[in-house]
Design a protein around this motif. Structure first.
Motif, PDB file in Angstrom:
ATOM      1  N   LYS A  64      -5.040  -0.096   4.071  1.00 13.10           N
ATOM      2  CA  LYS A  64      -4.286   0.957   4.034  1.00 13.10           C
ATOM      3  C   LYS A  64      -2.677   0.503   3.845  1.00 13.10           C
ATOM      4  N   LYS A  65      -2.401  -0.686   4.097  1.00 15.49           N
ATOM      5  CA  LYS A  65      -1.365  -1.416   4.571  1.00 15.49           C
ATOM      6  C   LYS A  65      -0.823  -2.502   3.102  1.00 15.49           C
ATOM      7  N   ILE A  66      -1.933  -2.468   2.277  1.00 15.01           N
ATOM      8  CA  ILE A  66      -1.701  -3.507   1.427  1.00 15.01           C
ATOM      9  C   ILE A  66      -1.759  -2.870  -0.049  1.00 15.01           C
ATOM     10  N   PHE A  67      -0.581  -3.232  -0.947  1.00 15.96           N
ATOM     11  CA  PHE A  67      -0.500  -2.538  -2.170  1.00 15.96           C
ATOM     12  C   PHE A  67      -0.093  -3.517  -3.385  1.00 15.96           C
ATOM     13  N   GLU A  78      -9.513  -4.499 -10.100  1.00 16.25           N
ATOM     14  CA  GLU A  78     -10.055  -4.023  -8.843  1.00 16.25           C
ATOM     15  C   GLU A  78      -9.795  -4.625  -7.637  1.00 16.25           C
ATOM     16  N   HIS A  79      -9.399  -4.049  -6.451  1.00 18.61           N
ATOM     17  CA  HIS A  79      -8.935  -4.648  -5.286  1.00 18.61           C
ATOM     18  C   HIS A  79      -8.999  -3.904  -4.213  1.00 18.61           C
ATOM     19  N   LYS A  80      -9.013  -4.253  -2.929  1.00  9.01           N
ATOM     20  CA  LYS A  80      -8.949  -3.308  -1.838  1.00  9.01           C
ATOM     21  C   LYS A  80      -7.380  -3.168  -1.691  1.00  9.01           C
ATOM     22  N   GLY A  81      -7.126  -2.089  -0.980  1.00  5.49           N
ATOM     23  CA  GLY A  81      -5.812  -1.732  -0.903  1.00  5.49           C
ATOM     24  C   GLY A  81      -5.360  -0.725  -1.977  1.00  5.49           C
ATOM     25  N   GLY A  82      -4.029  -0.274  -1.937  1.00  8.26           N
ATOM     26  CA  GLY A  82      -3.551   0.984  -2.903  1.00  8.26           C
ATOM     27  C   GLY A  82      -2.779   0.238  -4.083  1.00  8.26           C
ATOM     28  N   ASN A  83      -2.299   1.076  -4.806  1.00 10.23           N
ATOM     29  CA  ASN A  83      -1.483   0.686  -5.895  1.00 10.23           C
ATOM     30  C   ASN A  83      -0.228   1.552  -6.005  1.00 10.23           C
ATOM     31  N   VAL A  84       0.961   1.183  -6.147  1.00  6.55           N
ATOM     32  CA  VAL A  84       2.325   1.761  -6.146  1.00  6.55           C
ATOM     33  C   VAL A  84       2.957   1.382  -7.461  1.00  6.55           C
ATOM     34  N   THR A  85       3.936   2.012  -7.937  1.00 10.36           N
ATOM     35  CA  THR A  85       4.710   2.002  -9.157  1.00 10.36           C
ATOM     36  C   THR A  85       6.218   1.228  -8.659  1.00 10.36           C
ATOM     37  N   PRO A  86       6.720   0.574  -9.297  1.00  5.16           N
ATOM     38  CA  PRO A  86       7.973  -0.141  -8.578  1.00  5.16           C
ATOM     39  C   PRO A  86       8.933   1.017  -8.051  1.00  5.16           C
ATOM     40  N   THR A  87       8.867   2.133  -8.554  1.00  5.06           N
ATOM     41  CA  THR A  87       9.865   3.209  -7.756  1.00  5.06           C
ATOM     42  C   THR A  87       9.216   3.615  -6.359  1.00  5.06           C
ATOM     43  N   GLN A  88       7.956   3.696  -6.371  1.00  5.89           N
ATOM     44  CA  GLN A  88       7.239   4.101  -5.233  1.00  5.89           C
ATOM     45  C   GLN A  88       7.459   2.975  -4.138  1.00  5.89           C
ATOM     46  N   ALA A  89       7.462   1.742  -4.649  1.00  2.44           N
ATOM     47  CA  ALA A  89       7.493   0.671  -3.648  1.00  2.44           C
ATOM     48  C   ALA A  89       9.035   0.544  -3.125  1.00  2.44           C
ATOM     49  N   MET A  90       9.966   0.699  -4.093  1.00  2.00           N
ATOM     50  CA  MET A  90      11.358   0.750  -3.455  1.00  2.00           C
ATOM     51  C   MET A  90      11.498   2.222  -2.362  1.00  2.00           C
ATOM     52  N   ASP A  91      11.170   3.009  -2.675  1.00  2.00           N
ATOM     53  CA  ASP A  91      11.082   4.166  -1.631  1.00  2.00           C
ATOM     54  C   ASP A  91      10.408   3.529  -0.404  1.00  2.00           C
ATOM     55  N   MET A  92       9.300   3.066  -0.356  1.00  3.05           N
ATOM     56  CA  MET A  92       8.483   2.498   0.765  1.00  3.05           C
ATOM     57  C   MET A  92       9.289   1.719   1.443  1.00  3.05           C
ATOM     58  N   TRP A  93       9.983   0.700   0.707  1.00  2.00           N
ATOM     59  CA  TRP A  93      10.658  -0.279   1.319  1.00  2.00           C
ATOM     60  C   TRP A  93      12.134   0.218   1.994  1.00  2.00           C
ATOM     61  N   GLN A  94      12.786   1.054   1.376  1.00  2.00           N
ATOM     62  CA  GLN A  94      13.906   1.830   1.720  1.00  2.00           C
ATOM     63  C   GLN A  94      13.601   2.620   3.213  1.00  2.00           C
ATOM     64  N   LYS A  95      12.521   3.403   3.211  1.00  2.00           N
ATOM     65  CA  LYS A  95      12.036   4.014   4.266  1.00  2.00           C
ATOM     66  C   LYS A  95      11.938   3.199   5.759  1.00  2.00           C
ATOM     67  N   ASP A  96      11.547   1.854   5.477  1.00  3.10           N
ATOM     68  CA  ASP A  96      11.056   1.211   6.605  1.00  3.10           C
ATOM     69  C   ASP A  96      11.411  -0.394   6.220  1.00  3.10           C
ATOM     70  N   LYS A  97      12.466  -0.775   6.105  1.00  6.70           N
ATOM     71  CA  LYS A  97      12.875  -2.241   5.927  1.00  6.70           C
ATOM     72  C   LYS A  97      12.168  -3.280   6.811  1.00  6.70           C
ATOM     73  N   LYS A  98      12.052  -2.758   8.069  1.00 10.62           N
ATOM     74  CA  LYS A  98      11.444  -3.674   9.060  1.00 10.62           C
ATOM     75  C   LYS A  98      10.192  -4.322   8.977  1.00 10.62           C
ATOM     76  N   ASN A  99       9.407  -3.175   8.394  1.00 12.39           N
ATOM     77  CA  ASN A  99       7.877  -3.437   8.412  1.00 12.39           C
ATOM     78  C   ASN A  99       7.319  -3.477   6.976  1.00 12.39           C
ATOM     79  N   VAL A 100       8.037  -2.894   5.911  1.00 11.99           N
ATOM     80  CA  VAL A 100       7.613  -3.080   4.621  1.00 11.99           C
ATOM     81  C   VAL A 100       8.058  -4.497   3.691  1.00 11.99           C
ATOM     82  N   HIS A 101       7.208  -4.984   3.138  1.00 12.78           N
ATOM     83  CA  HIS A 101       7.699  -6.231   2.633  1.00 12.78           C
ATOM     84  C   HIS A 101       7.243  -6.280   1.131  1.00 12.78           C
ATOM     85  N   ILE A 102       8.066  -6.493   0.206  1.00 13.88           N
ATOM     86  CA  ILE A 102       7.866  -6.694  -1.100  1.00 13.88           C
ATOM     87  C   ILE A 102       7.636  -8.376  -1.373  1.00 13.88           C
ATOM     88  N   VAL A 103       6.316  -8.781  -1.796  1.00 12.62           N
ATOM     89  CA  VAL A 103       6.121 -10.032  -1.722  1.00 12.62           C
ATOM     90  C   VAL A 103       5.769 -10.513  -3.240  1.00 12.62           C
TER      91      VAL A 103
END
Length: 193
Positions: A143-146, A32-57
């Motif tokens: 809200k910006k941590i996944f 359990e943690h603060k923040g959201g959860n995404v699948t790899p496909t959702q992560a890729m979609d988020m990154w594709q939509k905003d490559k400047k501000n979305v970072h996969i770490v």
């Protein structure tokens, strides 16, 4: 006799897959943690939509990042550091890991807590949850941590009838066919300080 054996095997496989169907249908949150959860496909979609501000770490160790592979766009900031020391306990051995003392500092140096969205990824989803906790404690908006569920390699198949039993083939970045590489970009790689 062959037909009976085939029927028994088919029935056993149906039972096996029925027992483990939830693992195929949904990812699980490991911690359990603060923040959201995404699948790899959702992560890729988020990154594709905003490559400047979305970072996969990628928060795995350097050997995992280099030798197992990593998402092509992932920055590397390990949550644990691999020491190379072999620890033995109760007849088992494993390599020692230590918490990266610069993890929080590195996040604050690389990313802007006000504007950046961070998607943490590890092997199968536990360290990424721990990293999410550290990021929110460092001032990043929950809200910006996944946490990327399934991580890079996914979860192990547990079905005793499967030829893939024990292999990491349930979900994960690599298994979903997202872009990955072994090549290390010096601008994205972690350099211990």
């Amino acid at each position: 006799m062959k037909r009976l054996s085939a029927i028994v095997l088919a029935f056993a496989m149906v039972l096996c897959f029925a027992a483990y169907a939830p693992a195929y249908e949904a990812y699980k949150v490991k911690v359990e943690h603060k923040g959201g959860n995404v699948t790899p496909t959702q992560a890729m979609d988020m990154w594709q939509k905003d490559k400047k501000n979305v970072h996969i770490v990628d928060v795995r160790t350097a050997p995992e990042y280099c030798f197992v592979g990593h998402p092509t766009m992932a920055d590397h900031v390990p949550y644990f550091l691999w020491t190379g020391e072999l620890k033995k306990s109760k007849g088992k051995a494993k390599y020692n890991l230590v918490t990266n003392p610069n993890f929080k500092k590195e996040l604050l140096a690389r990313y802007n807590p006000k504007t950046d969205t961070l998607i943490f990824m590890c092997r199968s989803g536990k360290r990424s949850c721990l990293a999410s906790k550290v990021a929110t404690d460092a001032g990043f908006d929950p809200k910006k941590i996944f946490n990327m569920m399934g991580g890079f390699e996914g979860d192990k198949i547990k079905c005793k009838f499967s030829a893939y039993k024990g292999q990491r083939m349930l979900g994960g970045w690599k298994n979903e066919g997202m872009p990955w590489t072994y090549s290390v970009d010096p601008k994205k790689a972690y350099a211990a300080k």
